[in-house]
Scaffold this active site. Structure first.
Site, PDB file in Angstrom:
ATOM      1  N   GLU A  48      24.798  33.012  45.268  1.00  8.07           N
ATOM      2  CA  GLU A  48      24.117  34.314  45.255  1.00  8.07           C
ATOM      3  C   GLU A  48      25.036  35.312  45.931  1.00  8.07           C
ATOM      4  OE1 GLU A  48      21.224  35.056  43.897  1.00  8.07           O
ATOM      5  OE2 GLU A  48      20.275  33.098  43.577  1.00  8.07           O
ATOM      6  N   HIS A  56      20.835  34.584  34.453  1.00  8.21           N
ATOM      7  CA  HIS A  56      19.839  35.661  34.489  1.00  8.21           C
ATOM      8  C   HIS A  56      20.539  36.926  33.955  1.00  8.21           C
ATOM      9  CE1 HIS A  56      17.757  33.183  37.786  1.00  8.21           C
ATOM     10  NE2 HIS A  56      17.106  33.045  36.638  1.00  8.21           N
ATOM     11  N   GLU A 107      21.812  40.111  36.017  1.00  8.76           N
ATOM     12  CA  GLU A 107      22.651  39.902  37.203  1.00  8.76           C
ATOM     13  C   GLU A 107      24.108  40.173  36.805  1.00  8.76           C
ATOM     14  OE1 GLU A 107      19.352  36.860  39.040  1.00  8.76           O
ATOM     15  OE2 GLU A 107      21.399  36.122  38.825  1.00  8.76           O
ATOM     16  N   HIS A 145      25.232  34.207  40.646  1.00  5.15           N
ATOM     17  CA  HIS A 145      24.014  35.020  40.525  1.00  5.15           C
ATOM     18  C   HIS A 145      24.066  36.201  41.485  1.00  5.15           C
ATOM     19  CE1 HIS A 145      21.309  32.130  38.296  1.00  5.15           C
ATOM     20  NE2 HIS A 145      22.338  31.347  38.595  1.00  5.15           N
TER      21      HIS A 145
HETATM   22 ZN   LIG Z   1      19.851  34.606  39.229  1.00  4.40          ZN
END
Ligand SMILES: [Zn+2]
Length: 343
Positions: free
Chosen positions: A229, A70, A73, A165
């Site tokens: 994350e 992404h 990020e 992420h």
């Molecule tokens: Zn992500």
């Protein structure tokens, strides 16, 4: 440092080279560091690194680390590119083969999660679906799958993949990892210890295979894979990098072949969650009773009504359950959220 001009032309480092050349089709090139480590640039934002023959690989492993799947990020991208700069500056020596990936360079330039399609839904062959035909993100997913496949063929044993992420949504548990579903698989203890070393205290076991990058690598390539994350989304240069020191130190230790350190409080206990219920938009007058802005891992006591439709009323049973990834704006048949429970 001689490796810089070879690898990154006039750019001062990997990140700026990737941003400058985000949409350029560059040829593959290879160069060697003074200590004999081979570095190849497979394409824009993709590097493979091989220690010189004869150097010990004490953990007997190979690693794939990806960030920027992404594009907005940024913190994990900054962590990974900083580690590459350290290596090129000769601050430490590489012990194990590495494949390092900046996932979506055009989205990184735009400061967006993605441009045309969410890259982290295009793996496991999903990029071949007709609706993604001709999209640059579908081509990128194919290239990343092919590159990972080649790397896994060269390094079939003890291969791990960490896909890094940060999240848009707030979370009661700031850092957490997702373990993709593979039938019959248990999380190895050493991987749990690594997550704690990286200051990640929460692990969610997924309940079915998906189209994420980590699901592809674990189910197709047999790697030990995690989506990690690491905190909140912020623009380049705006991250509180202290909050990402844990993952940076832990990855550096693996890259150097160091031994796993003893667990240090407060990062000495991993809380493991499992999925108890997948909420789907049933379409039959579906009503979702969770507010739009609720944080991931918000807990609901026994008896709470989570969703209803004309035929069903889903209540939390027995012990408290928490919600992750709530999103009511999905088409009929698609996922609205996951109800989870600590093991
Ligand atoms: Zn992500």
């Amino acid at each position: 440092m001689a490796a810089y001009p070879d690898l990154f032309e006039s750019s001062p480092g990997w990140l700026s080279h990737t941003l400058t050349n985000a949409t350029t089709d560059l040829p593959k090139i290879e160069t060697t560091l003074p200590d004999g480590t081979l570095i190849g640039r497979e394409s824009v934002g993709v590097l493979y690194l091989t220690p010189p023959a004869g150097r010990a690989n004490p953990n007997q492993e190979a690693l794939i680390v990806s960030a920027g799947i992404h594009g907005n990020e940024t913190a994990p991208i900054e962590v990974l590119t900083a580690l590459v700069s350290e290596l090129l500056n000769g601050e430490w020596q590489l012990a194990c083969p590495l494949l390092l990936i900046l996932g979506n360079p055009p989205a990184m330039v735009a400061g967006e999660r993605f441009l045309d399609a969410n890259l982290n839904r295009l793996f496991n062959g999903a990029h071949r679906r007709p609706e993604y035909d001709g999209l640059p993100e579908a081509a990128r997913a194919q290239l990343l799958e092919d590159t990972c496949r080649q790397f896994a063929m060269a390094h079939p044993k003890a291969l791990s993949h960490y896909d890094l992420h940060t999240a848009i949504r707030p979370s009661h548990r700031e850092k957490f990892a997702l373990y993709p579903f593979v039938e019959g698989r248990q999380v190895p203890e050493a991987q749990c210890d690594f997550l704690l070393e990286a200051e990640v205290e929460t692990l969610l076991l997924q309940h079915k295979a998906g189209t994420t990058f980590s699901s592809f690598s674990s189910s197709v390539l047999g790697t030990e894979s995690f989506t990690v994350e690491l905190g909140k989304v912020r623009p380049f240069g705006m991250n509180d990098l202290r909050s990402f020191e844990g993952i940076k130190k832990a990855l550096r230790r693996r890259f150097c072949g160091g031994a796993s350190p003893a667990k240090q409080p407060p990062f000495n206990h991993l809380t493991v969650f499992e999925v108890v219920h997948e909420i789907l938009n049933t379409g039959k007058n579906f009503r979702f009773h969770i507010p739009d802005d609720v944080a991931n891992f918000t807990e609901y006591p026994q008896g709470t009504v989570i969703w209803e439709d004309d035929g069903t009323c889903y209540r939390v049973e027995l012990s408290p359950q928490a919600i992750v990834f709530p999103n009511r704006d999905v088409p009929v048949g698609q996922r609205v959220g996951l109800m989870i429970r600590a093991q």
